[in-house]
Design an enzyme around this catalytic site. Structure first.
Site, PDB file in Angstrom:
ATOM      1  N   GLY A   1     -74.627  75.887 -16.966  1.00 52.88           N
ATOM      2  CA  GLY A   1     -75.335  76.663 -17.981  1.00 52.88           C
ATOM      3  C   GLY A   1     -75.535  75.871 -19.261  1.00 52.88           C
TER       4      GLY A   1
ATOM      5  N   GLU B   1     -57.295  66.464  -6.305  1.00 52.02           N
ATOM      6  CA  GLU B   1     -57.414  65.452  -5.261  1.00 52.02           C
ATOM      7  C   GLU B   1     -57.096  64.071  -5.834  1.00 52.02           C
ATOM      8  OE1 GLU B   1     -60.645  66.187  -2.671  1.00 52.02           O
ATOM      9  OE2 GLU B   1     -61.076  64.087  -2.346  1.00 52.02           O
TER      10      GLU B   1
ATOM     11  N   ARG C   1     -61.965  67.363   2.512  1.00 47.35           N
ATOM     12  CA  ARG C   1     -61.077  68.493   2.202  1.00 47.35           C
ATOM     13  C   ARG C   1     -60.873  69.460   3.362  1.00 47.35           C
ATOM     14  NH1 ARG C   1     -62.971  69.757  -4.038  1.00 47.35           N
ATOM     15  NH2 ARG C   1     -61.924  67.930  -4.864  1.00 47.35           N
TER      16      ARG C   1
ATOM     17  N   ARG D   1     -68.275  70.434   0.680  1.00 53.62           N
ATOM     18  CA  ARG D   1     -68.499  69.635  -0.529  1.00 53.62           C
ATOM     19  C   ARG D   1     -67.453  68.548  -0.633  1.00 53.62           C
ATOM     20  NH1 ARG D   1     -66.294  69.354  -5.456  1.00 53.62           N
ATOM     21  NH2 ARG D   1     -65.156  71.322  -5.457  1.00 53.62           N
TER      22      ARG D   1
ATOM     23  N   LEU E   1     -54.708  74.752  -8.915  1.00 57.76           N
ATOM     24  CA  LEU E   1     -55.161  73.546  -8.233  1.00 57.76           C
ATOM     25  C   LEU E   1     -54.363  72.303  -8.628  1.00 57.76           C
ATOM     26  CD1 LEU E   1     -57.489  72.061  -6.625  1.00 57.76           C
ATOM     27  CD2 LEU E   1     -58.597  71.795  -8.830  1.00 57.76           C
TER      28      LEU E   1
ATOM     29  N   PHE F   1     -62.009  58.818  -4.065  1.00 58.66           N
ATOM     30  CA  PHE F   1     -61.859  60.234  -3.749  1.00 58.66           C
ATOM     31  C   PHE F   1     -62.144  60.409  -2.269  1.00 58.66           C
ATOM     32  CE2 PHE F   1     -62.059  64.205  -6.553  1.00 58.66           C
ATOM     33  CZ  PHE F   1     -61.021  63.796  -7.353  1.00 58.66           C
TER      34      PHE F   1
ATOM     35  N   GLY G   1     -70.412  74.420 -17.087  1.00 63.42           N
ATOM     36  CA  GLY G   1     -71.102  73.132 -17.048  1.00 63.42           C
ATOM     37  C   GLY G   1     -72.590  73.238 -16.763  1.00 63.42           C
TER      38      GLY G   1
ATOM     39  N   GLN H   1     -65.141  76.458   0.684  1.00 65.64           N
ATOM     40  CA  GLN H   1     -64.180  75.356   0.711  1.00 65.64           C
ATOM     41  C   GLN H   1     -62.781  75.835   0.341  1.00 65.64           C
ATOM     42  OE1 GLN H   1     -64.237  71.770  -2.174  1.00 65.64           O
ATOM     43  NE2 GLN H   1     -64.771  70.991  -0.160  1.00 65.64           N
TER      44      GLN H   1
ATOM     45  N   HIS I   1     -61.449  77.529  -2.987  1.00 68.16           N
ATOM     46  CA  HIS I   1     -61.678  76.656  -4.137  1.00 68.16           C
ATOM     47  C   HIS I   1     -63.128  76.639  -4.597  1.00 68.16           C
ATOM     48  CE1 HIS I   1     -61.147  73.399  -6.900  1.00 68.16           C
ATOM     49  NE2 HIS I   1     -61.863  72.551  -6.206  1.00 68.16           N
TER      50      HIS I   1
ATOM     51  N   HIS J   1     -59.340  74.339  -0.705  1.00 68.53           N
ATOM     52  CA  HIS J   1     -58.787  73.087  -1.203  1.00 68.53           C
ATOM     53  C   HIS J   1     -57.398  72.895  -0.610  1.00 68.53           C
ATOM     54  CE1 HIS J   1     -57.457  69.917  -3.868  1.00 68.53           C
ATOM     55  NE2 HIS J   1     -58.686  69.818  -4.364  1.00 68.53           N
TER      56      HIS J   1
END
Lengths: 252, 611
Positions: free
Chosen positions: B17, B250, B283, B383, B247, B115, B15, B235, B348, B237
């Protein structure tokens, strides 16, 4: 790692044999394709990819295959497993007949071991103008799209470019210029998206109506059967054929 | 020797790049992407939940910034956080204009959902496969623009001048190994190099990250002289599948999914971990709660807890979370429409990374970083869910624009060793970190080579020799070293940390480094030699693991994702500062720089973070 492997194998309740295709154009002894057998400890939940990784990390670090996400989204590890195109990471060893035979995707040039050259597949994908095109964009806010229309294109947008479909397609095997199921599905994704407008849809139908486009498909459903994302590829191709006919009738 | 030349070189094609490349192209630059995976294979594709952006009435960027600062536990830098929140809406609209298939409301507008840690449901999503659509949509735009992509080219070193002071150094390009042909190739960048190499979760043994997420960017930048920032903040998760680390978004909890322990208790409320937000707490809070349940004997099979979404009903599950059904079935053998899913915390995301400012610049001229590999810092010590994807597009775009020469406001976040406010003086390590056998007396030769092309050519030559040596000699295989490193990190540098464990980890890391001295590649082939690639990656993992552990040992407090048994409280008087580690020629230097809490219109006052 070999010692750890021996220990793992000794402790394992069950072991499974893999027969893996090997080829390297520049290494003596591998220039002629052959199959190597690896015995790996079986664990519940083990995938074909897990088994390959075990074999590579414990027995032969030169065993070569593409893989990255391990969760069926990067599309790197489409393989020919027991005679069928499958994603290694989402195929459970327990669902297969043993020993498990693992080969590179058919109808593609083998670079080394299980790695095939993807360039032709990428070229076909990129030949259908695989990008959103519209002249009318609202300023500072999103375009509107109905839920129904989003639903209509939803399955087509799930493609992960693994090329299992292309490899399974008899037509693509015989006609190198055939766009193939994935590229046609990509065209479908845009042609059916109402945000692009009618004129662009016409343009897109012209692209897929070319000599090596939708009309080549003989609805054998092999692409649909092997698609790891359950995209109804054959249906999409058929629908584009109908759309193309409708659109041609309009100009009569 | 093959030497490619472009204005801007982007390393990595996920994303950040892709967005950087498009941005640089928008500025008229000749851009090339150099990436070890084909762009659509990047791990951005695995992001599920969504993109936070203040798009709706009742929401605004200042609320988004406030939530992010609170979530960061006051370790984010306000100028970077506010930039993220301000630019996100425009970037999300841009994605929609590029055709991204977002989920829709009845009125045809893009959907948003709640979220964790958000005061407004601002997570914009496309099913439970938002990252996949973001990745493909942006790659489509790269194809449309004809941007050159060198895919399956592994960038293994940066071409940087060797001035004594990292802030005097210049980056002129990169060295890449063409995986298919085996050729070591130089890429000269006349305007800038943007590192967008993504995560480094392979440092750990249980992670949601891809096998390719080996921290190549941070490791290369670190060794080239750019400090790494806040590396201890990793982090975990709270909802990953136990057997693979895959994963579970969330989004499941956002839609109303509930966590239960072995006794069927809704523990987030029952034991007061988050009496208001429950499952939707931040998280780090949920991850610690789960492991506390397991450690107190209320885990299922002493390993995990249950995430139940059955009560949402088939229609809602299929409409918004269909992907989760497939993941749970394929990777855990559980049908979540019929039974709860087993979940446990897994590595994560890395909040820490290459030190940059809010324009993506590092302290080395011409070297940029964006996305997970970078630390601007927008996430501080934790995050929030839904804040990674906006980081990719906002900071990716800014780095790309700046690298291509766009006239932009000067950044406010200071970078480089000159931003140091304090040395770390009391850290005791059981073994010395850094390069083995480094000779402090040999300084760099003061930037003797000034010609940019020569800088790249020299770097290519050095890499070619390193690779030849790895291929030619006999020695140990890297896989065992990597496995031991990953196990030690998951055992000792996980959600719960203590001094003893961290010191143990440093010892294992040192052993790994010593064993790596004798590493060799068994596969002699120049064709698609993944043995070689993985061997080079393992060195990067060692350097990154060491910085994470050093930072974790130094920070004697509990903040965000970093918890210390001996120091179970946030200590604002002492620790409102970033942990910085500079390679310093192989003898790592640990120091601190202040956190910036002064925003555009207000000062963020550290408050107790409760949910």
């Amino acid at each position: 790692m070999r010692e750890r492997a021996e220990a793992n194998l000794k402790d394992a309740e069950e072991t499974v044999k893999l027969k893996v295709f090997r080829y390297d154009p520049e290494v003596e002894g591998k220039k002629d394709p052959r199959f190597d057998t690896f015995r790996v400890p079986f664990k519940k939940g083990m995938t074909v990819l897990d088994a390959l990784i075990f074999a590579r990390d414990h027995f032969d670090s030169s065993l070569t295959f593409r893989h990255s996400c391990r969760q069926a989204i990067c599309g790197s590890d489409a393989l020919f497993v027991n005679g069928r195109q499958r994603l290694g990471c989402k195929t459970q060893m327990s669902e297969l007949e043993w020993p498990v035979r693992i080969e590179p995707l058919p109808h593609a040039e083998v670079v080394k071991d299980l790695v095939v050259d993807m360039e032709h597949f990428y070229d076909q994908m990129e030949s259908v103008e695989p990008y959103f095109q519209t002249d009318e964009l609202p300023s500072g806010e999103e375009q509107k799209q109905t839920r129904e229309n989003r639903e209509k294109v939803k399955m087509s947008t799930r493609c992960i470019w693994c090329s299992a479909c292309m490899s399974s397609c008899n037509i693509a095997a015989g006609d190198n210029e055939y766009l193939g199921p994935a590229a046609i599905n990509k065209a479908y994704r845009f042609a059916m998206d109402e945000r692009e407008g009618e004129a662009m849809k016409e343009h897109r139908l012209n692209i897929i109506e070319q000599e090596h486009g939708v009309w080549r498909c003989q609805t054998q459903f092999s692409c649909t059967e092997v698609c790891p994302k359950d995209i109804p590829l054959t249906e999409h191709i058929q629908e584009l054929k109908r759309e193309a006919v409708k659109s041609n009738l309009k100009f009569w | 020797m093959t030497l490619h030349e472009h204005d801007v070189i982007v390393v990595g094609a996920g994303g950040a790049g892709l967005r950087a490349a498009i941005a640089a192209h928008e500025e008229g630059a000749d851009v090339a992407m150099v990436t070890k995976l084909h762009p659509v294979r990047s791990h951005t594709g695995a992001a599920e939940g969504g993109i936070n952006a203040a798009l709706r009435d009742g929401d605004d960027w200042e609320l988004h910034a406030y939530d992010t600062m609170k979530g960061s536990d006051y370790l984010g830098d306000a100028p970077a956080i506010e930039t993220l929140a301000q630019d996100a809406p425009e970037e999300v609209i841009q994605l929609e204009h590029w055709g991204m298939p977002f989920s829709r409301e009845d009125d045809g507008r893009v959907s948003q959902r709640p979220f964790g840690g958000l005061s407004f449901p601002r997570t914009t999503y496309a099913g439970a496969e938002t990252g996949h659509h973001l990745l493909h949509t942006m790659y489509e735009q790269v194809v449309k623009r004809g941007i050159q992509v060198y895919d399956e080219f592994y960038v293994s070193e940066l071409a940087v001048t060797d001035h004594d002071d990292p802030e005097d150094r210049e980056c002129h390009g990169v060295v890449a190994y063409d995986i298919k042909s085996g050729e070591v190739t130089g890429f000269r960048a006349t305007d800038g190099v943007v590192l967008a190499t993504g995560g480094d979760g392979q440092v750990f043994d249980h992670t949601t990250n891809a096998v390719a997420n080996t921290g190549d960017g941070p490791a290369m930048a670190y060794r080239a002289g750019v400090p790494v920032e806040d590396m201890e903040f990793v982090q975990f998760h709270p909802t990953t599948l136990p057997s693979t680390g895959v994963l579970i978004s969330e989004g499941v909890r956002g839609e109303g999914g509930i966590l239960y322990n072995d006794e069927g208790e809704r523990f987030m409320f029952e034991y007061g971990y988050a009496s208001n937000a429950g499952e939707l707490a931040s998280r780090d809070v949920v991850a610690r709660a789960e492991l506390t349940e397991v450690n107190n004997g209320r885990g299922i099979n002493d390993e995990y807890v249950h995430l139940d979404m059955r009560h949402l009903g088939d229609e809602r599950i299929y409409d918004r979370l269909e992907n989760i059904i497939h993941l749970a079935e394929d990777f855990e053998g559980v049908n979540p429409v019929e039974e709860p899913m087993p979940v446990k915390p897994g590595q994560h995301y890395h909040m820490g990374g290459i030190e940059t400012n809010e324009n993506g610049q590092t302290c080395i001229d011409g070297l940029y970083a964006a996305g997970e590999c970078a630390c601007a810092s927008v996430h501080g010590s934790n995050r929030l869910g839904g804040n990674a994807l906006p980081e990719l597009i906002v900071l990716g775009a800014r780095a790309g624009h700046h690298a291509a020469g766009k006239d932009m406001e000067a950044a406010q976040v200071p970078t480089g060793p000159s931003a140091k406010s304090e040395d770390e003086t009391s850290l005791e390590t059981p073994v010395s970190p850094g390069e083995i056998g480094v000779d402090d007396d040999v300084a760099a030769d003061g930037g003797a080579i000034a010609d940019p092309k020569a800088v790249v050519e020299n770097a290519v030559e050095r890499e070619r020799q390193r690779i030849e040596e790895l291929l030619e000699r006999d020695g140990t295989n890297h896989a065992e070293i990597r496995e031991d490193l990953q196990k030690a990190m998951t055992e000792n540098v996980n959600v719960f940390r203590n001094e003893e464990g961290l010191k143990k980890a440093l010892e294992v890391i040192r052993e790994c480094r010593e064993r790596y001295q004798d590493v060799a590649v068994a596969d002699p082939s120049r064709t698609f030699n993944t043995d070689l690639i993985h061997t080079i990656e393992t060195r990067n993992l060692i350097d990154i693991a060491e910085t994470i552990t050093l930072g974790a040992l130094a920070r004697e407090e509990f903040r965000g994702a970093h918890w210390r048994q001996e120091h179970q409280e946030r200590k604002d008087d002492e620790w409102l500062k970033h942990t910085m580690i500079s390679w310093n020629g192989g003898s790592p230097d640990l120091y601190y720089k202040p956190v910036i809490l002064e925003g555009e219109n207000k000062e963020y006052e550290p408050k107790v973070r409760s949910y």
